[in-house]
Write a protein that holds these residues in place. Structure first.
Motif, mmCIF file in Angstrom:
data_model
loop_
_atom_site.group_PDB
_atom_site.id
_atom_site.type_symbol
_atom_site.label_atom_id
_atom_site.label_comp_id
_atom_site.label_asym_id
_atom_site.label_seq_id
_atom_site.Cartn_x
_atom_site.Cartn_y
_atom_site.Cartn_z
ATOM 1 N N ASN A 1 37.438 40.351 48.033
ATOM 2 C CA ASN A 1 38.366 39.224 48.104
ATOM 3 C C ASN A 1 38.211 38.261 46.933
ATOM 4 O OD1 ASN A 1 39.655 39.999 50.517
ATOM 5 N ND2 ASN A 1 38.048 39.067 51.770
ATOM 6 N N ASN A 2 36.997 38.163 46.406
ATOM 7 C CA ASN A 2 36.735 37.228 45.303
ATOM 8 C C ASN A 2 36.995 37.840 43.927
ATOM 9 O OD1 ASN A 2 35.943 35.311 47.151
ATOM 10 N ND2 ASN A 2 33.747 35.688 46.901
ATOM 11 N N TYR A 3 37.264 39.145 43.893
ATOM 12 C CA TYR A 3 37.419 39.811 42.601
ATOM 13 C C TYR A 3 38.674 39.329 41.871
ATOM 14 C CZ TYR A 3 38.312 43.272 39.046
ATOM 15 O OH TYR A 3 38.577 43.878 37.841
ATOM 16 N N THR A 4 38.503 39.044 40.585
ATOM 17 C CA THR A 4 39.633 38.702 39.723
ATOM 18 C C THR A 4 39.528 39.527 38.449
ATOM 19 O OG1 THR A 4 38.373 36.856 38.765
ATOM 20 C CG2 THR A 4 39.868 36.343 40.580
ATOM 21 N N LYS B 1 46.400 39.757 50.819
ATOM 22 C CA LYS B 1 45.144 39.025 50.719
ATOM 23 C C LYS B 1 45.338 37.646 51.340
ATOM 24 C CE LYS B 1 41.877 37.313 47.230
ATOM 25 N NZ LYS B 1 41.626 37.198 45.775
ATOM 26 N N HIS C 1 46.040 41.440 46.672
ATOM 27 C CA HIS C 1 44.897 41.782 45.826
ATOM 28 C C HIS C 1 45.389 42.221 44.451
ATOM 29 C CE1 HIS C 1 41.486 41.583 48.631
ATOM 30 N NE2 HIS C 1 42.330 41.981 49.574
ATOM 31 N N PRO C 2 44.572 42.016 43.420
ATOM 32 C CA PRO C 2 45.002 42.347 42.055
ATOM 33 C C PRO C 2 44.868 43.842 41.725
ATOM 34 C CG PRO C 2 42.812 41.419 41.989
ATOM 35 C CD PRO C 2 43.254 41.347 43.428
ATOM 36 N N THR D 1 50.253 36.490 49.224
ATOM 37 C CA THR D 1 49.181 36.762 48.263
ATOM 38 C C THR D 1 48.723 38.203 48.393
ATOM 39 O OG1 THR D 1 48.437 34.467 48.528
ATOM 40 C CG2 THR D 1 46.939 35.983 47.400
ATOM 41 N N GLU E 1 44.291 37.532 32.962
ATOM 42 C CA GLU E 1 45.198 36.937 33.937
ATOM 43 C C GLU E 1 46.478 37.765 34.056
ATOM 44 O OE1 GLU E 1 47.380 32.636 34.893
ATOM 45 O OE2 GLU E 1 46.095 32.872 33.124
ATOM 46 N N GLN F 1 46.874 43.938 36.718
ATOM 47 C CA GLN F 1 46.898 44.641 38.004
ATOM 48 C C GLN F 1 46.360 46.043 37.830
ATOM 49 O OE1 GLN F 1 50.415 44.850 41.060
ATOM 50 N NE2 GLN F 1 50.693 46.530 39.629
#
Length: 243
Positions: A34-37, A96, A103-104, A101, A41, A44
């Motif tokens: 869940n915290n992954y980025t 998410k 997930h990327p 929202t 920017e 995907q």
């Protein structure tokens, strides 16, 4: 009367697991996801699932969505064993938090590989190469008799990085993996796919499905997964053959 001697039943389990697993630490793993980025920017990651017909690609997608979204999901339609229900190239996004929202990363499903002739296998490889490069749009219907043409309305002439495949996942049925490894035509096709992915620097991993069918001890208790001698052997087979 003589005494009957009975031989001890050989165990299917190892004394110690071949991989450690913290079964009670589910939340920290979910929190990590869940915290992954992504490093860039707007980036995907596209995860493509590939495997034989009936290997369990659609079921795997439903399982991932169910775990990450915290509810039972059946977004991907599941067919019967040895039957290919998935005919289209389809993208699955994973919610998410709230509905707005995501997930990327996305997971893509496609038609399964089937040993139905050299021509269909070659077209399968060619279509996959187009997918790797991002030239295939969502909704493309696969045709084993011909490869995708540039005139197709689902052909993406100018793909960006988000359209391309970033990870290739081989979905393998643990209960039939021994049969797969003996099928020269299929293994040659998979080797062609691996070489194309390697040339494009696409990371490749493999997952085993239907492990409960392959090993009765796992069916009795899922926590035996990393103590199963049979699964340990199959994992080494896959590592040696695929990687």
């Amino acid at each position: 009367m003589g005494k009957s001697s009975s031989k001890p039943v050989p165990t299917l389990l190892l004394d110690e697991p071949w991989r450690t697993m913290n079964w009670g630490d589910k939340q920290s793993v979910l929190q990590y996801v869940n915290n992954y980025t992504p490093p860039t920017e707007g980036q995907q990651f596209r995860i493509l699932l590939h495997g034989l017909v009936g290997a369990g690609k659609s079921s795997f997608i439903n399982s991932v969505k169910s775990v990450l979204e915290g509810r039972m999901c059946r977004s991907a339609t599941v067919g019967r064993a040895h039957e290919c229900f998935t005919k289209e190239y389809k993208t699955y996004r994973i919610k998410k938090g709230n509905a707005d929202t995501f997930h990327p990363f996305v997971i893509n499903d496609m038609m399964g590989l089937k040993n139905s002739g050299r021509r269909s296998r070659r077209n399968h490889v060619k279509d996959l190469n187009q997918i790797f490069k991002g030239h295939v749009k969502d909704g493309y219907t696969f045709n084993p008799e011909c490869k995708m043409s540039k005139e197709d309305r689902h052909y993406n002439e100018s793909p960006d990085d988000n359209d391309k495949v970033h990870v290739l996942v081989y979905v393998l049925d643990a209960s039939t993996i021994s049969v797969l490894l003996k099928d020269k035509d299929i293994m040659d096709t998979i080797q062609d796919i691996r070489e194309d992915a390697t040339d494009l620097d696409i990371p490749q991993v493999a997952i085993l499905t239907k492990i409960d069918k392959a090993c009765p001890e796992i069916k009795n208790d899922l926590k035996n997964v990393y103590k199963s001698k049979l699964l340990h052997e199959k994992s080494f087979q896959i590592t040696f053959t695929f990687f």
